[in-house]
Design an enzyme around this catalytic site. Structure first.
Site, PDB file in Angstrom:
ATOM      1  N   TRP A 124     -72.610  95.308  14.631  1.00 19.07           N
ATOM      2  CA  TRP A 124     -72.488  95.897  13.516  1.00 19.07           C
ATOM      3  C   TRP A 124     -73.476  97.274  13.395  1.00 19.07           C
ATOM      4  CZ3 TRP A 124     -68.869  93.673  11.143  1.00 19.07           C
ATOM      5  CH2 TRP A 124     -68.520  92.351  11.180  1.00 19.07           C
TER       6      TRP A 124
ATOM      7  N   HIS B 251     -75.875  94.991   9.439  1.00 20.98           N
ATOM      8  CA  HIS B 251     -77.215  94.423   9.924  1.00 20.98           C
ATOM      9  C   HIS B 251     -78.248  94.086   8.738  1.00 20.98           C
ATOM     10  CE1 HIS B 251     -76.605  93.418  14.143  1.00 20.98           C
ATOM     11  NE2 HIS B 251     -76.331  94.714  14.449  1.00 20.98           N
TER      12      HIS B 251
ATOM     13  N   ASP C  80     -81.316  97.708  18.146  1.00 25.02           N
ATOM     14  CA  ASP C  80     -80.446  98.830  18.457  1.00 25.02           C
ATOM     15  C   ASP C  80     -80.864 100.064  18.876  1.00 25.02           C
ATOM     16  OD1 ASP C  80     -77.624  97.680  18.452  1.00 25.02           O
ATOM     17  OD2 ASP C  80     -77.459  98.169  16.229  1.00 25.02           O
TER      18      ASP C  80
ATOM     19  N   ARG D  77     -82.842  99.223  22.459  1.00 27.60           N
ATOM     20  CA  ARG D  77     -81.922  99.195  23.510  1.00 27.60           C
ATOM     21  C   ARG D  77     -81.737 100.323  24.403  1.00 27.60           C
ATOM     22  NH1 ARG D  77     -77.031  99.034  20.245  1.00 27.60           N
ATOM     23  NH2 ARG D  77     -75.519 100.048  21.428  1.00 27.60           N
TER      24      ARG D  77
ATOM     25  N   HIS E   7     -76.529  92.137  23.238  1.00 25.04           N
ATOM     26  CA  HIS E   7     -75.839  92.429  22.030  1.00 25.04           C
ATOM     27  C   HIS E   7     -74.482  91.539  21.905  1.00 25.04           C
ATOM     28  CE1 HIS E   7     -78.826  95.214  20.195  1.00 25.04           C
ATOM     29  NE2 HIS E   7     -79.243  95.210  21.499  1.00 25.04           N
TER      30      HIS E   7
ATOM     31  N   HIS F 293     -81.197  90.357  14.294  1.00 25.57           N
ATOM     32  CA  HIS F 293     -80.186  90.984  14.879  1.00 25.57           C
ATOM     33  C   HIS F 293     -79.083  90.343  15.540  1.00 25.57           C
ATOM     34  CE1 HIS F 293     -78.604  95.233  15.909  1.00 25.57           C
ATOM     35  NE2 HIS F 293     -78.405  94.645  16.825  1.00 25.57           N
TER      36      HIS F 293
ATOM     37  N   ASP G 244     -75.003  90.379  15.077  1.00 19.89           N
ATOM     38  CA  ASP G 244     -74.065  90.821  16.016  1.00 19.89           C
ATOM     39  C   ASP G 244     -72.831  89.699  16.308  1.00 19.89           C
ATOM     40  OD1 ASP G 244     -74.413  93.442  16.248  1.00 19.89           O
ATOM     41  OD2 ASP G 244     -75.873  93.634  17.922  1.00 19.89           O
TER      42      ASP G 244
ATOM     43  N   HIS H 106     -67.740  91.774  19.335  1.00 21.32           N
ATOM     44  CA  HIS H 106     -69.196  91.273  20.039  1.00 21.32           C
ATOM     45  C   HIS H 106     -68.865  90.104  20.659  1.00 21.32           C
ATOM     46  CE1 HIS H 106     -72.112  94.516  19.054  1.00 21.32           C
ATOM     47  NE2 HIS H 106     -71.350  94.701  18.249  1.00 21.32           N
TER      48      HIS H 106
ATOM     49  N   HIS I 117     -64.283  99.347  18.237  1.00 17.58           N
ATOM     50  CA  HIS I 117     -65.222  98.690  18.085  1.00 17.58           C
ATOM     51  C   HIS I 117     -66.071  99.489  16.884  1.00 17.58           C
ATOM     52  CE1 HIS I 117     -68.703  96.213  19.435  1.00 17.58           C
ATOM     53  NE2 HIS I 117     -69.526  97.069  18.887  1.00 17.58           N
TER      54      HIS I 117
ATOM     55  N   ASP J  87     -67.686  97.651  13.558  1.00 13.89           N
ATOM     56  CA  ASP J  87     -69.037  97.794  13.180  1.00 13.89           C
ATOM     57  C   ASP J  87     -69.424  98.682  12.016  1.00 13.89           C
ATOM     58  OD1 ASP J  87     -70.187  96.575  15.567  1.00 13.89           O
ATOM     59  OD2 ASP J  87     -70.739  98.430  16.650  1.00 13.89           O
TER      60      ASP J  87
HETATM   61  N1  DCM Z   1     -70.511  96.337  23.176  1.00  9.33           N
HETATM   62  C1  DCM Z   1     -70.051  95.346  22.896  1.00  9.33           C
HETATM   63  N2  DCM Z   1     -69.380  94.777  24.151  1.00  9.33           N
HETATM   64  C2  DCM Z   1     -69.544  95.452  25.239  1.00  9.33           C
HETATM   65  C3  DCM Z   1     -70.234  96.692  25.376  1.00  9.33           C
HETATM   66  C4  DCM Z   1     -70.846  96.970  24.153  1.00  9.33           C
HETATM   67  O1  DCM Z   1     -69.973  94.396  21.939  1.00  9.33           O
HETATM   68  N3  DCM Z   1     -69.053  94.778  26.371  1.00  9.33           N
HETATM   69  C5  DCM Z   1     -71.103  96.826  21.655  1.00  9.33           C
HETATM   70  C6  DCM Z   1     -72.620  97.087  21.685  1.00  9.33           C
HETATM   71  C7  DCM Z   1     -72.647  98.421  20.540  1.00  9.33           C
HETATM   72  C8  DCM Z   1     -71.616  99.064  20.875  1.00  9.33           C
HETATM   73  O2  DCM Z   1     -70.581  98.264  21.523  1.00  9.33           O
HETATM   74  O3  DCM Z   1     -72.562  97.617  19.327  1.00  9.33           O
HETATM   75  C9  DCM Z   1     -71.620 100.416  21.620  1.00  9.33           C
HETATM   76  O4  DCM Z   1     -72.225  99.863  22.785  1.00  9.33           O
HETATM   77  P1  DCM Z   1     -72.714 101.056  23.866  1.00  9.33           P
HETATM   78  O5  DCM Z   1     -73.534 101.830  23.172  1.00  9.33           O
HETATM   79  O6  DCM Z   1     -73.278 100.240  24.812  1.00  9.33           O
HETATM   80  O7  DCM Z   1     -71.539 101.856  24.439  1.00  9.33           O
HETATM   81  N1  DCM Z   2     -75.105 103.631  12.521  1.00 10.06           N
HETATM   82  C1  DCM Z   2     -74.679 103.626  11.111  1.00 10.06           C
HETATM   83  N2  DCM Z   2     -75.225 104.538  10.318  1.00 10.06           N
HETATM   84  C2  DCM Z   2     -75.823 105.636  10.691  1.00 10.06           C
HETATM   85  C3  DCM Z   2     -75.883 105.649  11.990  1.00 10.06           C
HETATM   86  C4  DCM Z   2     -75.693 104.629  12.902  1.00 10.06           C
HETATM   87  O1  DCM Z   2     -74.306 102.377  10.835  1.00 10.06           O
HETATM   88  N3  DCM Z   2     -76.384 106.551   9.824  1.00 10.06           N
HETATM   89  C5  DCM Z   2     -74.552 102.758  13.608  1.00 10.06           C
HETATM   90  C6  DCM Z   2     -73.694 103.120  14.624  1.00 10.06           C
HETATM   91  C7  DCM Z   2     -73.883 102.095  15.585  1.00 10.06           C
HETATM   92  C8  DCM Z   2     -75.320 101.497  15.394  1.00 10.06           C
HETATM   93  O2  DCM Z   2     -75.443 101.916  13.891  1.00 10.06           O
HETATM   94  O3  DCM Z   2     -72.795 101.163  15.387  1.00 10.06           O
HETATM   95  C9  DCM Z   2     -76.189 101.646  16.107  1.00 10.06           C
HETATM   96  O4  DCM Z   2     -76.471 103.195  15.873  1.00 10.06           O
HETATM   97  P1  DCM Z   2     -76.781 103.943  17.227  1.00 10.06           P
HETATM   98  O5  DCM Z   2     -75.628 103.618  18.391  1.00 10.06           O
HETATM   99  O6  DCM Z   2     -77.185 105.386  16.982  1.00 10.06           O
HETATM  100  O7  DCM Z   2     -78.359 103.222  17.971  1.00 10.06           O
HETATM  101 ZN    ZN Z   3     -76.594  95.311  18.231  1.00 10.79          ZN
HETATM  102 ZN    ZN Z   4     -71.199  96.792  17.772  1.00  9.36          ZN
END
Ligand code: DCM
Ligand code: DCM
Ligand code: ZN
Ligand code: ZN
Ligand code: DCM
Length: 268
Positions: free
Chosen positions: A1, A6, A45, A48, A60, A116, A120, A126, A149, A153
């Site tokens: 999410w 979250h 988030d 990581r 996650h 968290h 997720d 996820h 995705h 989210d």
């Molecule tokens: N993610 C997932 N499954 C995967 C890879 C990533 O659920 N196999 C999720 C983690 C984050 C989002 O997708 O919420 C973006 O991941 P990333 O920033 O690693 O591309």
């Molecule tokens: N995100 C959000 N609102 C924002 C910025 C980011 O909901 N203003 C979301 C996008 C991703 C997650 O939070 O799914 C994690 O953000 P990031 O990938 O930027 O760490």
């Molecule tokens: Zn997460």
């Molecule tokens: Zn996600």
């Protein structure tokens, strides 16, 4: 999410934890304010993406190697690699938040991860391997190019609520809390805690992952991946998905409260 999901999960949990659990969590987090769980719900988030926290990226999610939309299932042996996944991470950090031999900083991080990851694990993508949980499936949403995705989210929750601020999360959490206490979820909510056992964390988390993964077949891509790669998903697809999103968030928050109660006090 995204942030909204979250933080909403955390605010719902704040509404259901016992007084004793609340005091316990506030002590670990060093925060007795009105957003003590919500304020730390997205920390994992950010962490990581740091060099120090890179090892947690795979925590996650669990990449279920099933075959949607025909077959949806999660198999811990098949799907959780040696390096870990969301199921093993929930087990590890549930154990560490109760540890008396690690530093208070590490206990605090463990609690932030538990908060968290219980969120997720309730996002269907996820609990799905296909195209990295849908990150590799290109879609159009409200005229914008994005991926499957991301709309689960963030875009669909934000369309429902009309924003993504902490106060939007608090408002959404109040609505879902009312649905749990006296509305559409009231009769089923007690059964949401079935299968929950802090002495068998992996089995508990597998109940949540297996239940949530089913929605990949029924709701996320009932017509296969090609069907979501066509057209704008902010209309009919949003309408068919949003009820599932609301209930996933509600379940995650209610279960997080019960999980923290079990950790802090041994009872729900
Ligand atoms: N993610 C997932 N499954 C995967 C890879 C990533 O659920 N196999 C999720 C983690 C984050 C989002 O997708 O919420 C973006 O991941 P990333 O920033 O690693 O591309
Ligand atoms: N995100 C959000 N609102 C924002 C910025 C980011 O909901 N203003 C979301 C996008 C991703 C997650 O939070 O799914 C994690 O953000 P990031 O990938 O930027 O760490
Ligand atoms: Zn997460
Ligand atoms: Zn996600
Ligand atoms: N760590 C973890 N889970 C464990 C042990 C360690 O996530 N079971 C992570 C969190 C700590 C880091 O490793 O910040 C370093 O831990 P240590 O100081 O115990 O080596």
């Amino acid at each position: 999410w995204g942030y909204l999901g979250h933080e909403t999960v955390a605010f719902i949990a704040q509404n259901f934890v016992s007084q004793e659990t609340s005091t316990w969590a506030q002590g670990i987090l060093g925060d007795d304010g009105t957003s003590y769980l919500a304020s730390v719900a997205t920390w994992a988030d950010s962490y990581r993406y740091t060099d120090e926290g890179e090892f947690t990226a795979g925590f996650h999610y669990i990449d279920a190697n099933d075959d949607p939309p025909d077959t949806c299932n999660v198999d811990l042996e098949r799907d959780c690699p040696e390096e870990g996944c969301i199921v093993s991470a929930i087990a590890n950090y549930t154990s560490r938040v109760q540890s008396t031999t690690i530093s208070s900083t590490e206990v605090q991080k463990a609690l932030k991860w538990v908060i968290h990851f219980l969120g997720d694990i309730h996002q269907p993508l996820h609990d799905e391997a296909l195209e990295a949980g849908g990150n590799g499936i290109d879609v159009t949403y409200d005229g914008e190019a994005t991926n499957l995705h991301h709309i689960w989210d963030s875009d669909m929750p934000e369309q429902l609520v009309g924003g993504s601020s902490l106060s939007d999360a608090q408002t959404w959490a109040e609505n879902l809390t009312t649905e749990i206490k006296s509305g559409s979820y009231a009769s089923s909510a007690p059964s949401w805690l079935d299968g929950m056992d802090v002495d068998d964390v992996e089995s508990s988390a597998m109940v949540w992952a297996t239940e949530t993964n089913k929605f990949v077949c029924s709701t996320v891509m009932p017509g296969g991946r090609e069907a979501v790669e066509t057209g704008d998903l902010s209309g009919d697809y949003y309408e068919s998905s949003i009820g599932v999103i609301e209930e996933r968030i509600a379940r995650a928050g209610y279960r997080l409260a019960a999980w923290l109660d079990l950790i802090a006090t041994g009872e729900t």
